[in-house]
Enzyme design. Structure first.
Site, PDB file in Angstrom:
ATOM      1  N   HIS A  41      39.203  47.518 -79.222  1.00  0.00           N
ATOM      2  CA  HIS A  41      37.833  47.359 -79.697  1.00  0.00           C
ATOM      3  C   HIS A  41      37.198  48.709 -80.042  1.00  0.00           C
ATOM      4  O   HIS A  41      36.374  49.238 -79.305  1.00  0.00           O
ATOM      5  CB  HIS A  41      37.002  46.618 -78.649  1.00  0.00           C
ATOM      6  CG  HIS A  41      37.262  45.155 -78.624  1.00  0.00           C
ATOM      7  ND1 HIS A  41      36.933  44.345 -77.552  1.00  0.00           N
ATOM      8  CD2 HIS A  41      37.815  44.329 -79.550  1.00  0.00           C
ATOM      9  CE1 HIS A  41      37.278  43.102 -77.817  1.00  0.00           C
ATOM     10  NE2 HIS A  41      37.818  43.073 -79.027  1.00  0.00           N
ATOM     11  N   HIS A  74      44.516  42.983 -75.741  1.00  0.00           N
ATOM     12  CA  HIS A  74      43.781  42.067 -74.867  1.00  0.00           C
ATOM     13  C   HIS A  74      44.615  40.864 -74.434  1.00  0.00           C
ATOM     14  O   HIS A  74      44.231  40.150 -73.510  1.00  0.00           O
ATOM     15  CB  HIS A  74      42.529  41.565 -75.588  1.00  0.00           C
ATOM     16  CG  HIS A  74      41.748  42.668 -76.237  1.00  0.00           C
ATOM     17  ND1 HIS A  74      41.894  42.985 -77.576  1.00  0.00           N
ATOM     18  CD2 HIS A  74      40.860  43.541 -75.733  1.00  0.00           C
ATOM     19  CE1 HIS A  74      41.103  44.011 -77.864  1.00  0.00           C
ATOM     20  NE2 HIS A  74      40.476  44.369 -76.769  1.00  0.00           N
ATOM     21  N   CYS A  96      48.308  44.919 -73.025  1.00  0.00           N
ATOM     22  CA  CYS A  96      48.368  45.937 -71.977  1.00  0.00           C
ATOM     23  C   CYS A  96      49.187  45.409 -70.801  1.00  0.00           C
ATOM     24  O   CYS A  96      48.975  44.274 -70.355  1.00  0.00           O
ATOM     25  CB  CYS A  96      46.959  46.292 -71.511  1.00  0.00           C
ATOM     26  SG  CYS A  96      46.936  47.400 -70.078  1.00  0.00           S
ATOM     27  N   HIS A 124      35.222  36.898 -74.324  1.00  0.00           N
ATOM     28  CA  HIS A 124      36.034  38.103 -74.507  1.00  0.00           C
ATOM     29  C   HIS A 124      37.483  37.677 -74.749  1.00  0.00           C
ATOM     30  O   HIS A 124      37.992  36.776 -74.081  1.00  0.00           O
ATOM     31  CB  HIS A 124      35.948  38.999 -73.273  1.00  0.00           C
ATOM     32  CG  HIS A 124      36.528  40.358 -73.472  1.00  0.00           C
ATOM     33  ND1 HIS A 124      37.887  40.594 -73.423  1.00  0.00           N
ATOM     34  CD2 HIS A 124      35.947  41.553 -73.748  1.00  0.00           C
ATOM     35  CE1 HIS A 124      38.118  41.882 -73.644  1.00  0.00           C
ATOM     36  NE2 HIS A 124      36.954  42.487 -73.842  1.00  0.00           N
ATOM     37  N   GLU A 126      40.305  38.932 -73.956  1.00  0.00           N
ATOM     38  CA  GLU A 126      41.166  39.007 -72.776  1.00  0.00           C
ATOM     39  C   GLU A 126      40.979  37.780 -71.892  1.00  0.00           C
ATOM     40  O   GLU A 126      41.945  37.219 -71.367  1.00  0.00           O
ATOM     41  CB  GLU A 126      40.889  40.269 -71.963  1.00  0.00           C
ATOM     42  CG  GLU A 126      41.800  40.372 -70.736  1.00  0.00           C
ATOM     43  CD  GLU A 126      41.447  41.512 -69.810  1.00  0.00           C
ATOM     44  OE1 GLU A 126      41.713  41.377 -68.598  1.00  0.00           O
ATOM     45  OE2 GLU A 126      40.916  42.537 -70.281  1.00  0.00           O
ATOM     46  N   THR A 167      40.445  42.807 -66.674  1.00  0.00           N
ATOM     47  CA  THR A 167      40.839  44.181 -66.343  1.00  0.00           C
ATOM     48  C   THR A 167      39.778  45.216 -66.703  1.00  0.00           C
ATOM     49  O   THR A 167      39.787  46.320 -66.151  1.00  0.00           O
ATOM     50  CB  THR A 167      42.151  44.580 -67.046  1.00  0.00           C
ATOM     51  OG1 THR A 167      41.962  44.556 -68.460  1.00  0.00           O
ATOM     52  CG2 THR A 167      43.286  43.658 -66.657  1.00  0.00           C
ATOM     53  N   SER A 226      34.039  46.036 -74.134  1.00  0.00           N
ATOM     54  CA  SER A 226      33.519  45.645 -72.819  1.00  0.00           C
ATOM     55  C   SER A 226      33.427  46.842 -71.883  1.00  0.00           C
ATOM     56  O   SER A 226      32.404  47.070 -71.235  1.00  0.00           O
ATOM     57  CB  SER A 226      34.414  44.560 -72.205  1.00  0.00           C
ATOM     58  OG  SER A 226      33.992  44.232 -70.899  1.00  0.00           O
ATOM     59  N   ASN A 227      34.498  47.631 -71.811  1.00  0.00           N
ATOM     60  CA  ASN A 227      34.486  48.730 -70.833  1.00  0.00           C
ATOM     61  C   ASN A 227      33.489  49.815 -71.217  1.00  0.00           C
ATOM     62  O   ASN A 227      32.893  50.448 -70.353  1.00  0.00           O
ATOM     63  CB  ASN A 227      35.899  49.292 -70.635  1.00  0.00           C
ATOM     64  CG  ASN A 227      36.365  50.161 -71.777  1.00  0.00           C
ATOM     65  OD1 ASN A 227      36.127  51.353 -71.797  1.00  0.00           O
ATOM     66  ND2 ASN A 227      37.039  49.560 -72.751  1.00  0.00           N
ATOM     67  N   SER A 269      38.867  52.731 -75.349  1.00  0.00           N
ATOM     68  CA  SER A 269      39.392  52.513 -76.700  1.00  0.00           C
ATOM     69  C   SER A 269      38.840  53.504 -77.716  1.00  0.00           C
ATOM     70  O   SER A 269      39.068  53.351 -78.917  1.00  0.00           O
ATOM     71  CB  SER A 269      39.095  51.073 -77.150  1.00  0.00           C
ATOM     72  OG  SER A 269      37.742  50.738 -76.917  1.00  0.00           O
TER      73      SER A 269
END
Length: 309
Positions: A41, A74, A96, A124, A126, A167, A226-227, A269
């Protein structure tokens, strides 16, 4: 102005691997190379790969039969894998490895008929891929995002449960939800500590270490990351003004009025080239001292598939 650079920041091993898979596929096979969903992302990364011949799609029905397709970092559901096999698509899996570990836990629960609860964010990719590992109607898979979701959750057998987490959420992100699950379902089984994504936790720890030393925190990352959003939120929770920027063009000079100390980090990312451009843009506003803040060393490397080496 003092500019503190948080460490670690930017690319994690899973992102490095995913991008390398697309790059190697483009080198070894003639474009187009299809990629289901954005491989990571980040707008800059995706555009760079598009320019080199990657074609990003959301569903496999957009991919011609017998083409090469890459699954994003994802992960994907079992249904997507089955469709790819049925249509004779050549697949390179950029999921991942830490996401794959979660997938295997959910698949194991499905085989045993254990109901599985996923802590994550609805919508999301993932989360969609992880929930798609469960296909046993005798059990079930549930998504929760908050303690309120746990309070409203209804399961078939409270004594036959497990939970896993998205994650891109750290232990800190999930503490309250896990506590609610364990309070409501005392026998619920959780993942081992070594299943926690090291990169998510390390980047959040780095923000926590720096946030109280600055008046402003800039997080480099795309809005759908997200992260990256979690990093911005964490800085804000520490009482620091924080903004998420895709690149230097998003940096607003008015943010820096009266600011003496600013920190910069990047989501998992976001490439370092964008961090450098953002730092350069900030440094042009006033005489600056740039300091790399010491953080946890990361030396994890995930290998690409043998066919692409």
């Amino acid at each position: 102005m003092n500019i503190l650079l948080a460490n670690p920041r930017g690319f994690c091993a899973g992102v490095d691997r995913a991008i390398s898979i697309v790059e190697r596929a483009l080198e070894l096979f003639s474009p187009p190379i299809y990629v289901r969903h954005e491989v990571v992302h980040n707008r800059y990364v995706v555009q760079n790969l598009k320019d080199r011949g990657a074609v990003f799609v959301e569903e496999l029905d957009q991919v011609p039969d017998e083409s090469i397709v890459i699954f994003s970092a994802h992960g994907v559901s079992q249904a997507v894998r089955h469709e790819a096999k049925r249509r004779g698509l050549k697949v390179f899996d950029a999921t991942c490895p830490l996401v794959t570990k979660v997938h295997l836990q959910v698949a194991r629960a499905s085989r045993k008929g254990i109901e599985c609860i996923l802590i994550g964010h609805a919508g999301h990719p993932e989360v969609e891929g992880t929930m798609g590992q469960y296909d046993n109607p005798a059990g079930g898979v549930h998504l929760v995002e908050s303690p309120e979701d746990v309070a409203n959750l209804v399961v078939k057998d409270p004594d036959n449960l497990c939970f896993v987490t998205q994650t891109t959420l750290s232990m800190d992100d999930t503490t309250d939800v896990i506590a609610s699950l364990q309070s409501k379902y005392p026998s619920i089984e959780g993942p081992r500590k070594d299943d926690i994504c090291y990169a998510t936790q390390n980047r959040q720890d780095a923000v926590r270490n720096v946030a109280e030393k600055v008046e402003l925190f800039i997080v480099v990352g795309s809005k759908n990351s997200s992260n990256s959003n979690r990093l911005r939120e964490l800085a804000q929770k520490k009482g620091t003004t924080a903004f998420l920027v895709d690149n230097a063009d998003d940096v607003d000079p008015s943010w820096f009025n009266g600011i003496q100390h600013v920190a910069v980090t990047a989501g998992a990312s976001a490439p370092e080239v964008l961090v450098k451009q953002v730092v350069d843009a900030i440094a042009k506003m006033a005489p600056s001292v740039i300091t790399e803040v010491e953080g946890r060393l990361e030396d994890t490397v995930f290998a690409v598939p043998a066919e692409l080496r």
